[in-house]
Design a protein around this motif. Structure first.
Motif, PDB file in Angstrom:
ATOM      1  N   GLN A   1       0.828  -1.205   0.000  1.00  0.00           N
ATOM      2  CA  GLN A   1       0.000   0.000   0.000  1.00  0.00           C
ATOM      3  C   GLN A   1       0.865   1.258   0.000  1.00  0.00           C
ATOM      4  O   GLN A   1       0.516   2.262  -0.640  1.00  0.00           O
ATOM      5  N   HIS A   2       1.990   1.229   0.692  1.00  0.00           N
ATOM      6  CA  HIS A   2       2.909   2.374   0.632  1.00  0.00           C
ATOM      7  C   HIS A   2       3.484   2.531  -0.781  1.00  0.00           C
ATOM      8  O   HIS A   2       3.667   3.665  -1.255  1.00  0.00           O
ATOM      9  N   ALA A   3       3.754   1.417  -1.457  1.00  0.00           N
ATOM     10  CA  ALA A   3       4.205   1.494  -2.848  1.00  0.00           C
ATOM     11  C   ALA A   3       3.117   2.081  -3.739  1.00  0.00           C
ATOM     12  O   ALA A   3       3.403   2.852  -4.669  1.00  0.00           O
ATOM     13  N   ALA A   4       1.856   1.744  -3.455  1.00  0.00           N
ATOM     14  CA  ALA A   4       0.749   2.275  -4.231  1.00  0.00           C
ATOM     15  C   ALA A   4       0.610   3.782  -4.056  1.00  0.00           C
ATOM     16  O   ALA A   4       0.273   4.504  -5.006  1.00  0.00           O
ATOM     17  N   VAL A   5       0.871   4.272  -2.849  1.00  0.00           N
ATOM     18  CA  VAL A   5       0.870   5.726  -2.624  1.00  0.00           C
ATOM     19  C   VAL A   5       1.915   6.384  -3.521  1.00  0.00           C
ATOM     20  O   VAL A   5       1.660   7.415  -4.170  1.00  0.00           O
ATOM     21  N   ALA A   6       3.106   5.790  -3.581  1.00  0.00           N
ATOM     22  CA  ALA A   6       4.163   6.339  -4.439  1.00  0.00           C
ATOM     23  C   ALA A   6       3.746   6.328  -5.899  1.00  0.00           C
ATOM     24  O   ALA A   6       4.013   7.289  -6.644  1.00  0.00           O
ATOM     25  N   ALA A   7       3.086   5.264  -6.336  1.00  0.00           N
ATOM     26  CA  ALA A   7       2.619   5.183  -7.720  1.00  0.00           C
ATOM     27  C   ALA A   7       1.672   6.332  -8.041  1.00  0.00           C
ATOM     28  O   ALA A   7       1.793   6.996  -9.082  1.00  0.00           O
ATOM     29  N   LEU A   8       0.720   6.576  -7.160  1.00  0.00           N
ATOM     30  CA  LEU A   8      -0.266   7.625  -7.392  1.00  0.00           C
ATOM     31  C   LEU A   8       0.367   9.011  -7.363  1.00  0.00           C
ATOM     32  O   LEU A   8       0.021   9.882  -8.168  1.00  0.00           O
ATOM     33  N   GLU A   9       1.291   9.236  -6.438  1.00  0.00           N
ATOM     34  CA  GLU A   9       1.841  10.571  -6.248  1.00  0.00           C
ATOM     35  C   GLU A   9       2.971  10.902  -7.210  1.00  0.00           C
ATOM     36  O   GLU A   9       3.178  12.079  -7.540  1.00  0.00           O
ATOM     37  N   GLN A  10       3.693   9.880  -7.700  1.00  0.00           N
ATOM     38  CA  GLN A  10       4.877  10.148  -8.524  1.00  0.00           C
ATOM     39  C   GLN A  10       4.810   9.517  -9.913  1.00  0.00           C
ATOM     40  O   GLN A  10       5.754   9.663 -10.689  1.00  0.00           O
ATOM     41  N   GLY A  11       3.701   8.827 -10.217  1.00  0.00           N
ATOM     42  CA  GLY A  11       3.699   7.970 -11.401  1.00  0.00           C
ATOM     43  C   GLY A  11       3.065   8.514 -12.653  1.00  0.00           C
ATOM     44  O   GLY A  11       2.935   7.775 -13.649  1.00  0.00           O
ATOM     45  N   ASP A  12       2.677   9.784 -12.712  1.00  0.00           N
ATOM     46  CA  ASP A  12       2.017  10.290 -13.918  1.00  0.00           C
ATOM     47  C   ASP A  12       2.936  10.244 -15.137  1.00  0.00           C
ATOM     48  O   ASP A  12       2.498   9.937 -16.258  1.00  0.00           O
ATOM     49  N   ALA A  13       4.210  10.541 -14.942  1.00  0.00           N
ATOM     50  CA  ALA A  13       5.148  10.514 -16.070  1.00  0.00           C
ATOM     51  C   ALA A  13       5.306   9.095 -16.605  1.00  0.00           C
ATOM     52  O   ALA A  13       5.407   8.891 -17.833  1.00  0.00           O
ATOM     53  N   PHE A  14       5.316   8.114 -15.714  1.00  0.00           N
ATOM     54  CA  PHE A  14       5.424   6.729 -16.176  1.00  0.00           C
ATOM     55  C   PHE A  14       4.199   6.329 -16.988  1.00  0.00           C
ATOM     56  O   PHE A  14       4.326   5.628 -17.998  1.00  0.00           O
TER      57      PHE A  14
END
Length: 392
Positions: A278-291
């Motif tokens: 779930q902490h990894a999912a937070v990172a995906a949502l917050e930092q993952g738009d460029a990916f």
């Protein structure tokens, strides 16, 4: 003895089908020479910033039980994500974290269905939707897509409503669609919303592929045209946008007042998904738009390569998708789609999904995943052309 025991199981379990995608994949899963285009999975690894977030969380001791509905920080990140991309306000308490999109759909069926309730599902469609309905005791009712001029699929509102009976409970929409690539326009979402309100029906909107569109904007969401008290459930996953298929993380968005219901369903399905994921999912949502933009850009290029290359083969008709990352291809060889998929695996070393994996309406089609590098797309076209250009 095993067969006798199987006969004692409930009828709803007897009716669950075997995945034809799995049947094909199991014959070539471990063959390094096969180009694997049978499953809904890109060829990029999970981005390092997501992996590192999980690692940091594990090292920090985030390895214990947590809230069955998910971490509050993840609920807030989901709320921010929807505001950023769809300009909608969804309260953090309207999200529940699930073990992938499949578990999101299963929990929705558990929450809404009584035995014998009917669920209208566009067809051909992702088979797991119909099978989840069966497992929960419901009855899937297929409504066929139509094929329009210009080689694309459409789904008429009148066809959906014509299938409604007194037993109907849920209208399923999967937009962008797996496998057809159809995208439901916002105006049609409004019309379906109005029809569902009038009839007291639920809408289950599977919006896994929202970002994967081939126009000027991401696909619309039913959250843009509904209120927090409408009978709408939206299911989604971290699998596609952020290359996290094996992490098994997804979410449900439900109406106000159902937080306790989905908290209980989470408790008795999985207790919770791992806290560090779930902490990894937070990172995906917050930092993952460029990916996400990178993923979609590769799909744009590989889609064009496959559409152009396969369209040149005699006896092959390509249906360019508006969204998602699958190509539906009609191949006229006289074989069943399952037999053809097996033959292409043997002779071309290309793994594709038979159209009948998505229901009988898919007979004659193959589904090809193009969430791959352009180089791999070119090689797949070359291999398929060599085999399909030869007489059967």
């Amino acid at each position: 003895m095993d067969a006798d025991l199987a006969e004692t199981l409930p009828a709803r379990i007897h009716g669950v089908g075997t995945s034809q995608i799995g049947m094909v994949a199991d014959r070539g899963r471990h063959d390094p020479e096969v180009i694997k285009l049978w499953i809904g999975e890109g060829d990029l690894p999970t981005p390092p910033f997501i992996v590192e977030a999980a690692h940091r969380a594990m090292l920090a001791g985030e390895t214990r039980y947590t809230y069955s509905r998910g971490l509050p920080a993840l609920h807030q990140a989901l709320s921010d994500y929807h505001r950023r991309h769809w300009k909608v306000e969804v309260a953090p308490e309207r999200f529940a974290i699930t073990a992938g999109g499949m578990n999101a759909i299963m929990q929705t069926c558990q929450a809404l269905l009584e035995p014998g309730d009917e669920v209208i599902i566009p067809a051909p469609g992702w088979p797991n939707l119909a099978e989840a309905v069966r497992v929960a005791g419901g009855v899937p009712v297929p409504v066929a897509y139509q094929q329009a001029e210009g080689g694309r699929f459409t789904l008429a509102l009148q066809d959906i409503l014509a299938a409604v009976t007194p037993q109907t409970r849920i209208l399923v929409v999967n937009s962008p669609s797996n496998p057809t690539g159809w995208v439901m326009p916002l105006a049609e979402m409004e019309a379906l919303r109005d029809a569902a309100r009038e009839r007291g029906l639920w809408i289950l909107s599977d919006e896994v592929y929202n970002h994967f569109t081939y126009g000027n904007a991401i696909a619309p969401s039913f959250l843009q045209v509904t209120t927090p008290t409408d009978r709408l459930i939206v299911t989604n996953t971290f699998s596609k946008n952020w290359a996290m298929t094996g992490w098994r993380a997804g979410w449900v968005t439900y109406p106000e007042g159902l937080a306790a219901t989905f908290s209980k369903l989470g408790q008795y399905n999985t207790t919770s998904i791992p806290t560090f994921i779930q902490h990894a999912a937070v990172a995906a949502l917050e930092q993952g738009d460029a990916f996400i933009r990178t993923m979609v850009g590769r799909c744009v290029e590989s889609r064009a390569i496959l559409v152009e290359g396969l369209s040149r083969i005699r006896g092959v008709t390509v249906f360019p998708p508006e969204g998602a990352f699958y190509l539906m291809v009609w191949v006229d060889t006289g074989e069943t789609s399952l037999d053809l998929a097996f033959r292409l695996l043997r002779e071309a070393k290309v793994g594709v999904a038979p159209g009948t994996a998505f229901g009988p309406q898919g007979e004659g089609f193959l589904r090809i995943c193009f969430a791959i590098s352009p180089e791999l797309a070119r090689e797949a076209v070359a291999r398929l052309a060599r085999v399909l250009s030869k007489p059967v």
